[in-house]
Design an enzyme around this catalytic site. Structure first.
Site, PDB file in Angstrom:
ATOM      1  N   LEU A 197       0.826  -1.212   0.000  1.00 21.82           N
ATOM      2  CA  LEU A 197       0.000   0.000   0.000  1.00 21.82           C
ATOM      3  C   LEU A 197       0.858   1.258   0.000  1.00 21.82           C
ATOM      4  O   LEU A 197       0.357   2.365  -0.171  1.00 21.82           O
ATOM      5  CB  LEU A 197      -0.911   0.014   1.229  1.00 21.82           C
ATOM      6  CG  LEU A 197      -2.106  -0.919   1.175  1.00 21.82           C
ATOM      7  CD1 LEU A 197      -2.895  -0.838   2.470  1.00 21.82           C
ATOM      8  CD2 LEU A 197      -3.006  -0.571  -0.004  1.00 21.82           C
ATOM      9  N   GLY A 198       2.131   1.083   0.242  1.00 17.55           N
ATOM     10  CA  GLY A 198       3.008   2.256   0.242  1.00 17.55           C
ATOM     11  C   GLY A 198       3.262   2.818   1.632  1.00 17.55           C
ATOM     12  O   GLY A 198       3.306   4.037   1.815  1.00 17.55           O
ATOM     13  N   LYS A 199       3.457   1.911   2.606  1.00 22.67           N
ATOM     14  CA  LYS A 199       3.772   2.388   3.970  1.00 22.67           C
ATOM     15  C   LYS A 199       5.070   3.191   3.967  1.00 22.67           C
ATOM     16  O   LYS A 199       5.207   4.181   4.675  1.00 22.67           O
ATOM     17  CB  LYS A 199       3.972   1.201   4.924  1.00 22.67           C
ATOM     18  CG  LYS A 199       2.708   0.460   5.278  1.00 22.67           C
ATOM     19  CD  LYS A 199       2.980  -0.490   6.424  1.00 22.67           C
ATOM     20  CE  LYS A 199       3.928  -1.608   6.086  1.00 22.67           C
ATOM     21  NZ  LYS A 199       3.393  -2.733   5.373  1.00 22.67           N
ATOM     22  N   LYS A 255     -15.605   0.944  -0.540  1.00 20.78           N
ATOM     23  CA  LYS A 255     -16.020   0.053   0.544  1.00 20.78           C
ATOM     24  C   LYS A 255     -15.124   0.197   1.781  1.00 20.78           C
ATOM     25  O   LYS A 255     -13.896   0.141   1.673  1.00 20.78           O
ATOM     26  CB  LYS A 255     -15.956  -1.409   0.048  1.00 20.78           C
ATOM     27  CG  LYS A 255     -17.016  -1.725  -0.986  1.00 20.78           C
ATOM     28  CD  LYS A 255     -18.380  -1.643  -0.341  1.00 20.78           C
ATOM     29  CE  LYS A 255     -19.517  -2.047  -1.249  1.00 20.78           C
ATOM     30  NZ  LYS A 255     -20.821  -1.778  -0.629  1.00 20.78           N
ATOM     31  N   THR A 256     -15.740   0.364   2.938  1.00 20.31           N
ATOM     32  CA  THR A 256     -14.957   0.573   4.170  1.00 20.31           C
ATOM     33  C   THR A 256     -14.795  -0.710   4.993  1.00 20.31           C
ATOM     34  O   THR A 256     -14.039  -0.739   5.961  1.00 20.31           O
ATOM     35  CB  THR A 256     -15.618   1.621   5.093  1.00 20.31           C
ATOM     36  OG1 THR A 256     -16.856   1.085   5.558  1.00 20.31           O
ATOM     37  CG2 THR A 256     -15.846   2.925   4.372  1.00 20.31           C
ATOM     38  N   CYS A 258      29.086  -0.473 -11.151  1.00 15.90           N
ATOM     39  CA  CYS A 258      29.589  -1.673 -10.486  1.00 15.90           C
ATOM     40  C   CYS A 258      29.861  -2.775 -11.505  1.00 15.90           C
ATOM     41  O   CYS A 258      30.828  -2.680 -12.245  1.00 15.90           O
ATOM     42  CB  CYS A 258      28.640  -2.090  -9.369  1.00 15.90           C
ATOM     43  SG  CYS A 258      29.503  -2.991  -8.083  1.00 15.90           S
ATOM     44  N   GLN A 274      32.724  -3.006 -14.475  1.00 17.80           N
ATOM     45  CA  GLN A 274      33.605  -4.166 -14.670  1.00 17.80           C
ATOM     46  C   GLN A 274      33.470  -4.694 -16.099  1.00 17.80           C
ATOM     47  O   GLN A 274      34.467  -5.064 -16.735  1.00 17.80           O
ATOM     48  CB  GLN A 274      33.280  -5.253 -13.644  1.00 17.80           C
ATOM     49  CG  GLN A 274      33.526  -4.794 -12.200  1.00 17.80           C
ATOM     50  CD  GLN A 274      33.100  -5.833 -11.160  1.00 17.80           C
ATOM     51  OE1 GLN A 274      32.529  -6.874 -11.497  1.00 17.80           O
ATOM     52  NE2 GLN A 274      33.359  -5.541  -9.886  1.00 17.80           N
ATOM     53  N   ARG A 283      32.571  -7.465  -4.608  1.00 14.61           N
ATOM     54  CA  ARG A 283      33.753  -8.207  -4.157  1.00 14.61           C
ATOM     55  C   ARG A 283      34.948  -7.957  -5.065  1.00 14.61           C
ATOM     56  O   ARG A 283      36.074  -7.937  -4.634  1.00 14.61           O
ATOM     57  CB  ARG A 283      33.489  -9.710  -4.194  1.00 14.61           C
ATOM     58  CG  ARG A 283      32.546 -10.182  -3.149  1.00 14.61           C
ATOM     59  CD  ARG A 283      32.611 -11.696  -2.956  1.00 14.61           C
ATOM     60  NE  ARG A 283      31.684 -12.039  -1.887  1.00 14.61           N
ATOM     61  CZ  ARG A 283      30.400 -12.244  -2.086  1.00 14.61           C
ATOM     62  NH1 ARG A 283      29.885 -12.159  -3.300  1.00 14.61           N
ATOM     63  NH2 ARG A 283      29.608 -12.522  -1.068  1.00 14.61           N
ATOM     64  N   HIS A 292      28.142   2.699  -6.190  1.00 14.81           N
ATOM     65  CA  HIS A 292      26.731   2.873  -6.563  1.00 14.81           C
ATOM     66  C   HIS A 292      26.276   4.303  -6.297  1.00 14.81           C
ATOM     67  O   HIS A 292      25.794   4.591  -5.199  1.00 14.81           O
ATOM     68  CB  HIS A 292      25.854   1.924  -5.751  1.00 14.81           C
ATOM     69  CG  HIS A 292      26.049   0.481  -6.078  1.00 14.81           C
ATOM     70  ND1 HIS A 292      25.219  -0.214  -6.915  1.00 14.81           N
ATOM     71  CD2 HIS A 292      27.003  -0.393  -5.688  1.00 14.81           C
ATOM     72  CE1 HIS A 292      25.644  -1.459  -7.031  1.00 14.81           C
ATOM     73  NE2 HIS A 292      26.726  -1.598  -6.290  1.00 14.81           N
ATOM     74  N   GLU A 336      23.687   5.642  -7.238  1.00 11.72           N
ATOM     75  CA  GLU A 336      22.226   5.713  -7.078  1.00 11.72           C
ATOM     76  C   GLU A 336      21.780   5.690  -5.614  1.00 11.72           C
ATOM     77  O   GLU A 336      20.686   6.128  -5.293  1.00 11.72           O
ATOM     78  CB  GLU A 336      21.541   4.579  -7.874  1.00 11.72           C
ATOM     79  CG  GLU A 336      21.717   3.160  -7.338  1.00 11.72           C
ATOM     80  CD  GLU A 336      22.996   2.465  -7.811  1.00 11.72           C
ATOM     81  OE1 GLU A 336      23.950   3.172  -8.199  1.00 11.72           O
ATOM     82  OE2 GLU A 336      23.041   1.224  -7.764  1.00 11.72           O
TER      83      GLU A 336
HETATM   84  N1  GLN Z   1      29.427  -9.029  -9.048  1.00 12.33           N
HETATM   85  C1  GLN Z   1      30.331  -7.926  -8.983  1.00 12.33           C
HETATM   86  C2  GLN Z   1      31.219  -7.979  -7.759  1.00 12.33           C
HETATM   87  O1  GLN Z   1      30.918  -8.655  -6.811  1.00 12.33           O
HETATM   88  C3  GLN Z   1      29.576  -6.604  -9.066  1.00 12.33           C
HETATM   89  C4  GLN Z   1      28.638  -6.360  -7.944  1.00 12.33           C
HETATM   90  C5  GLN Z   1      27.635  -5.286  -8.232  1.00 12.33           C
HETATM   91  O2  GLN Z   1      27.385  -4.940  -9.371  1.00 12.33           O
HETATM   92  N2  GLN Z   1      26.984  -4.771  -7.192  1.00 12.33           N
HETATM   93  O3  GLN Z   1      32.237  -7.322  -7.702  1.00 12.33           O
END
Ligand code: GLN
Length: 538
Positions: free
Chosen positions: A17-19, A189-190, A383, A387, A464, A509, A511
């Site tokens: 529901l988007g809590k 409906k409630t 990431c 690579q 990793r 990352h 993001e």
């Molecule tokens: N699988 C890659 C690593 O472990 C990249 C991980 C990722 O993209 N978050 O380094």
């Protein structure tokens, strides 16, 4: 400072529901009135953290500054409030039990029988108070995952019942329910809401505020009916109507006075004003774009709405900043080959290759990167995406045809992506990831430097494997620029291509750090590069 107030957000009737959005919106409203707020999520599943969950199970795994692998709702909390969360902001039943069992093994319970009540509930209460006890917050908002009535939610609801009893008006409970529209009857409906509140009452918890998710407006009659059946004041029945974007929800909640109701219930001063000017400006830009770009997101979970949540949201922040619309074309990595690349990727203004683990889709990602490199399409690799850019360059520019990451091919002749020496020892013991924020030093004159406009940055990691420094010279000579380095461990964090308008790969990352208040500069400049490459008028 007055006592910290604890606000609980529970969901009923159905899940999803988007809590998280309601919790984040309330936090935003309280914050804009000058209160300090943090949000935490308690998840009733047994995994100790979501790090091991497949994205098919639970969507994206979000990573905090201090390296906790958490539920994706923490991403919403940060994006809305612009305040970093931490390990303490996400707790699962697995973690609660792990702690209790460790204490039991240590003999901390002095021979008592260890039980759900009081030991598990005490541990839940301790976890809830941990953030409040720092003395930093006026409000701690605690979202409980799952739905009221689930067996696994019971200890959490019992802990909330006890806290309300102990702390009185320092606590308030928000119950989020669904008010469905039955088209055959032509009515909202409630009844499901009434039943859900009854279930909550059976556990001894009376909600203070009921937030009703609905497709259609609730009229006065309906609000009164819900109030009467559920023992709340009519002003405490809050409508949460479907919104065009989640970023509208704080404004809708302000119109419905969710913040005022919570301040009233917790006896907090009401003389403050919610100033959402910047937020409104962001929404205005978001809703009035003048140009459009289409960016391809190449990944292996593209059919899942939530698998790349933070990337999606980062593009929304970056599009508002650039006053354009970013349309994301989700592309199955497995569909892309040297042959299909032009057909699938032609016409795009930018290509993002997503993070990921494991073999599936790797060759498609590499083909997409080859296309972006050769056709000078703006490219951002995150990431695993970075690579793959290293692998592609190794194979197609440096002629190391079997170049690979040792994650996919441990025996490769050219391990251009490999484990760090120290990590090789640890993997024998179960493996470990580089998690959380690390510093990165940028090189002047690079796209990265131009983007961040500073020399030292900190970004969050979850991986990793690393660029193998043995190949550094070879790569640099052929035109790959190591634009960001972690000086402490001498790790390559950002790569770029000299002979390309915008080709950036990052080992971290970005993001996870993009918020409404501070869109991430890498996404902002990637979108800018896409706009320069090719855009359409709207
Ligand atoms: N699988 C890659 C690593 O472990 C990249 C991980 C990722 O993209 N978050 O380094």
């Amino acid at each position: 400072m007055a006592n910290t107030k604890y606000i609980f957000v529970l969901g009923g009737v159905v899940s999803s529901l988007g809590k998280g959005i309601i919790s984040a919106s309330l936090a935003k409203l309280l914050q804009s009135r000058g209160f300090s707020v943090t949000i935490q999520k308690l998840d009733p599943y047994i995994n100790v953290d979501p790090g091991t969950l497949n994205p098919y199970e639970h969507g994206e795994c979000y990573v905090t500054e201090d390296g906790a692998e958490t539920d994706l709702d923490l991403g919403h909390y940060e994006r809305f409030s612009n305040i970093a969360t931490s390990q303490a902001n996400n707790v699962t039943t697995g973690r609660i039990y792990q702690n209790v069992i460790q204490k039991e093994r240590r003999g901390d319970y002095l021979g008592q029988t260890v039980q759900v009540i009081p030991h598990i509930t005490d541990e839940i209460k301790r976890r809830i108070r941990l953030l409040g006890d720092t003395g930093k917050y006026d409000f701690v908002i605690t979202e409980i995952g799952g739905t009221v009535g689930d067996i696994e939610s019971l200890p959490y609801i019992e802990a909330i019942r006890q806290m309300r009893w102990e702390m009185g008006r320092d606590c308030a409970v928000i119950h989020l329910t669904l008010v469905p529209f039955l088209s055959a009857a032509g009515e909202l409906k409630t009844k499901p809401t009434q039943h859900s509140v009854k279930t909550l009452l059976e556990s001894g918890v009376q909600p203070d505020v009921i937030v009703c998710r609905t497709e259609k407006q609730l009229n006065e009659n309906l609000r009164n009916k819900i109030a009467r059946f559920c023992n709340v004041e009519p002003s405490s029945v809050i409508e949460s109507i479907d919104a065009k974007t989640i970023y509208e929800v704080p404004l809708l909640m302000r119109e419905e006075n969710l913040d005022t109701e919570i301040l009233r219930k917790t006896r907090m001063p009401l003389d403050t004003k919610a100033d959402l000017k910047n937020w409104e400006e962001f929404l205005f830009k978001l809703s009035n774009p003048s140009r459009k770009v289409t960016i391809g997101l190449v990944g292996k979970y593209v059919e899942l709405k939530d698998a790349y949540k933070s990337i999606n949201e980062s593009f929304i922040h970056a599009s508002a900043q650039n006053e354009c619309k970013v349309e994301l074309k989700m592309i199955h990595a497995e569909d892309v080959t040297e042959k299909t690349a032009a057909k699938i990727l032609g016409g795009l203004s930018g290509i993002l290759v997503a993070p990921g683990f494991g073999e599936r889709g790797i060759e498609g990602k590499i083909s997409a990167i080859e296309y972006a490199r050769k056709n000078k399409v703006p490219f951002l690799g995150i990431c695993l995406g970075m690579q793959c850019a290293v692998i592609e360059f190794g194979r197609n520019v440096l002629g190391m045809l079997s170049a690979h990451s040792t994650e996919m091919n441990p025996k490769t002749k050219f391990p251009v992506i490999d484990l760090m020496e120290e990590q090789k020892k640890i993997t024998g013991l179960g493996g470990t990831m580089r998690l959380g924020a690390y510093p990165c030093q940028l090189k002047k004159g690079t796209k990265a430097y131009e983007t961040y406009q500073t020399l030292n940055v900190r970004e969050r990691h979850r991986h990793r494997y690393e660029f193998n420094n043995e190949y550094m010279e070879q790569y640099q000579k052929a035109g790959m620029v190591m634009a960001g380095i972690n000086r402490q461990d001498n790790l390559v964090e950002i790569i770029e291509l000299e002979d390309h308008p915008w080709f950036v790969g990052v080992q971290f990352h970005p993001e996870y750090q993009s918020t409404v208040a501070k869109p991430h500069p890498l996404f902002v400049n990637f979108v800018k590069a896409a706009l320069n490459y090719h855009s359409e008028e709207i």
